[in-house]
Design a protein around this motif. Structure first.
Motif, PDB file in Angstrom:
ATOM      1  N   GLN A 168       0.799  -1.327  -0.072  1.00  0.00           N
ATOM      2  CA  GLN A 168       0.079  -0.050   0.023  1.00  0.00           C
ATOM      3  C   GLN A 168       0.710   1.430   0.080  1.00  0.00           C
ATOM      4  N   ASN A 216       5.501   1.450 -10.174  1.00  0.00           N
ATOM      5  CA  ASN A 216       4.112   2.111 -10.202  1.00  0.00           C
ATOM      6  C   ASN A 216       3.916   2.799  -8.842  1.00  0.00           C
ATOM      7  N   ARG A 217       4.635   2.512  -7.937  1.00  0.00           N
ATOM      8  CA  ARG A 217       4.448   2.869  -6.573  1.00  0.00           C
ATOM      9  C   ARG A 217       5.236   4.291  -6.377  1.00  0.00           C
ATOM     10  N   ILE A 269       5.531   8.009  -7.813  1.00  0.00           N
ATOM     11  CA  ILE A 269       4.898   8.879  -8.832  1.00  0.00           C
ATOM     12  C   ILE A 269       5.410  10.413  -8.700  1.00  0.00           C
TER      13      ILE A 269
END
Lengths: 281, 305
Positions: free
Chosen positions: B18, B41-42, B44
């Motif tokens: 998460q 992906n985590r 940004i």
């Protein structure tokens, strides 16, 4: 491809024009009814986006176990009555909620707050809902969730710098499940957008240049709005430029800045109800 | 501090899918590049778009993720302030806002990059927790705490190269509790953040003058450990607050307010940044001196109190 399947799913749907029109009439009546409880509410901006919001709730949002599975955010939070009457219609909000509009015992007021059934983000200050919606769409991508995110913004809101940060960013993040609907009623609180910001138009060319797929529609034709969304490619974030009229449906309210926030008095209320009947008949 | 944060964040992110990090075009330190490489992906980078950074973090938190936003304190907090307030604090979301270079740490970058008001701002925000570690070891503890926090948190960091000073501290780091990092019986110095290493030097100087001086790390600024501070105000003959932040709304004014409430009898004097933007450049110590927070000014101010 999840996205393509989802778009295809929508495009197979038949749009119920008559039903949508009837619902919009009932919802405008209900908003007028609520207007009699408070000295001020944003009736003009709620009427201008009503067909946009209605078409999303009636035809775009998928339901799972009685709850809406896709996300809807009204970033122009002052137009939340357009959302509340939809939530009431679909049983997400009980009738008692709008009956207690702006009352200390109620939960609903002139801007939507997280925690109200059916409200997924607190908005009210302009320029916030789009970023939140993009964060949700980005999380959905990371988590592999099958969700669409619909965000309604306004033309006045398009003056906010944060909106343009996000317009620039969304295609870069490939947020292809994001659909933004812009309520282009040409009015801010005080004046016409076309007069204060003449270079705002043509808008759609600017959004396209930032990498979005765009479609221009009549924002009071719910079927056109749905058709635009259903027929998008799903290969870029989608922007629906909805040409609307502030105060739509009640002639004396249309394009009059005072109805950005004023509530009609009893005579104006009765006249407005009568005008609605004439417009819809 | 930022390197230790990055290392700790990376370790924690391996345990939780998460956890994600949004930055606004700042080159993240050391281990953050490992995180970026392993979990693209985590990570940004929204670009130079701080309002987007906060808004997106709120949306990701609403979907159950655990976002950190990371840039220089003036940009993670001041530029997008209304977004921090409405999107994060009003909605009470578990987003950690990391402010790097708090106080006058970015001494060569000038007033536009100095965060003097951040403590006052964040302490005044409902739902916000405020933590300001004093050394790399406290950064580890604070970052570990942040990972299990379920509400907004402002993590106030220095930059790089701060010395480790709490390895032999008498008290452990406990969230929400003041912590003695040096024992003493006459004077007690309350402080937090990177300036703490300088405050220890002040304590040594006072010791030479015969005053046994304790130093307390008030790492958790909100919720403030009022009971712990009250005990100190009752126990010590003289209490001094040394704060690398604005004189209004930070620890100094809160301790004075508390002293009034509990009718404290000690001498209480506070030393903060000036209520001014000193448009000057130089080393960290040059900047502190410009605000009267250098060692000799502090020792002088305390001995004549």
């Amino acid at each position: 491809m999840q996205t393509t399947n989802n778009v295809a799913l929508l495009s197979e749907k038949q749009f119920d024009e008559q039903g949508s029109r009837q619902r919009c009439l009932q919802m405008r009546r209900r908003i007028l009814e609520v207007s009699q409880m408070v000295p001020a509410l944003h009736i003009g901006g709620s009427f201008s986006c009503l067909e946009m919001v209605e078409s999303i709730y009636s035809h775009c949002l998928r339901k799972v176990s009685g709850n809406f599975h896709d996300t809807f955010i009204i970033s122009k939070g002052h137009g939340c009555l357009a959302q509340y009457v939809n939530l009431e219609h679909y049983g997400i909000l009980p009738k008692s909620a709008l009956d207690l509009f702006c009352k200390p015992d109620g939960v609903l007021g002139t801007h939507p707050d997280l925690g109200i059934p059916g409200v997924e983000a607190s908005t009210g200050a302009l320029g916030h809902g789009l970023g939140i919606g993009m964060g949700m769409a980005n999380a959905d991508k990371i988590l592999g969730a099958d969700r669409n995110v619909y965000v309604v913004i306004s033309d006045g809101e398009l003056q906010e710098g944060s909106i343009w940060e996000n317009i620039l960013l969304a295609p870069a993040l490939k947020l292809n499940r994001l659909v933004v609907l812009a309520d282009l009623n040409d009015f801010q609180s005080l004046a016409r957008m076309s007069e204060t910001h003449p270079n705002f138009y043509p808008l759609i060319d600017k959004i396209k240049a930032f990498g979005w797929e765009c479609k221009e529609v009549n924002g009071h034709n719910a079927k056109s709005i749905f058709d635009a969304i259903a027929n998008r490619s799903g290969e870029a974030p989608f922007f629906v430029a909805c040409k609307t009229v502030k105060g739509k449906g009640v002639a004396f309210m249309e394009n009059q800045p005072i109805w950005h926030f004023r509530s009609p008095n009893i005579q104006e209320y009765e006249r407005a109800l009568q005008e609605l009947v004439e417009v819809y008949e | 501090m930022r390197n230790v944060f990055a290392e700790t964040f990376y370790d924690l992110s391996k345990l939780s899918s998460q956890m994600c990090l949004l930055c606004a075009d700042i080159s993240p330190a050391g281990s953050m590049m490992k995180f970026r490489h392993e979990y693209p992906n985590r990570f940004i980078n929204v670009g130079v778009a701080e309002c987007s950074m906060i808004g997106l973090a709120a949306g990701m938190a609403l979907r159950g993720m655990k976002p950190y936003v990371y840039t220089i304190a003036t940009f993670s907090l001041y530029r997008p302030f209304e977004f921090v307030r409405n999107d994060i604090c009003f909605q009470n979301l578990p987003v950690t806002i990391v402010g790097v270079g708090a106080g006058v740490a970015y001494s060569h970058l000038g007033a536009t990059h100095n965060a003097q008001e951040d403590v006052a701002l964040t302490c005044s925000m409902p739902n916000m927790t405020v933590i300001a570690p004093c050394d790399p070891l406290e950064v580890v503890a604070a970052t570990q705490y942040s990972a299990q926090s379920t509400s907004p948190l402002y993590l106030r960091l220095g930059k790089a190269g701060e010395p480790t000073i709490t390895q032999n501290a008498p008290d452990p780091w406990i969230f929400g509790k003041v912590r003695f990092i040096r024992e003493g019986t006459d004077f007690c110095l309350l402080t937090y953040g990177p300036i703490t290493s300088r405050v220890l030097h002040v304590a040594e100087e006072l010791e030479k003058l015969g005053k046994r001086t304790a130093v307390v790390s008030v790492h958790t600024l909100k919720p403030l450990d009022k009971d712990g501070i009250a005990r100190i105000l009752h126990k010590f003959e003289k209490v001094f607050v040394v704060e690398e932040a604005a004189p209004i709304g930070g620890l100094a004014s809160q301790v004075k307010s508390l002293a009034w409430d509990i009718r404290a009898q000690c001498v209480l004097k506070t030393f903060t940044l000036d209520d001014a933007y000193h448009a000057r450049y130089g080393s960290y110590d040059d900047q502190l001196a410009a605000h009267g927070l250098d060692k000799s000014s502090l020792v002088k101010g305390m001995t004549c109190a």
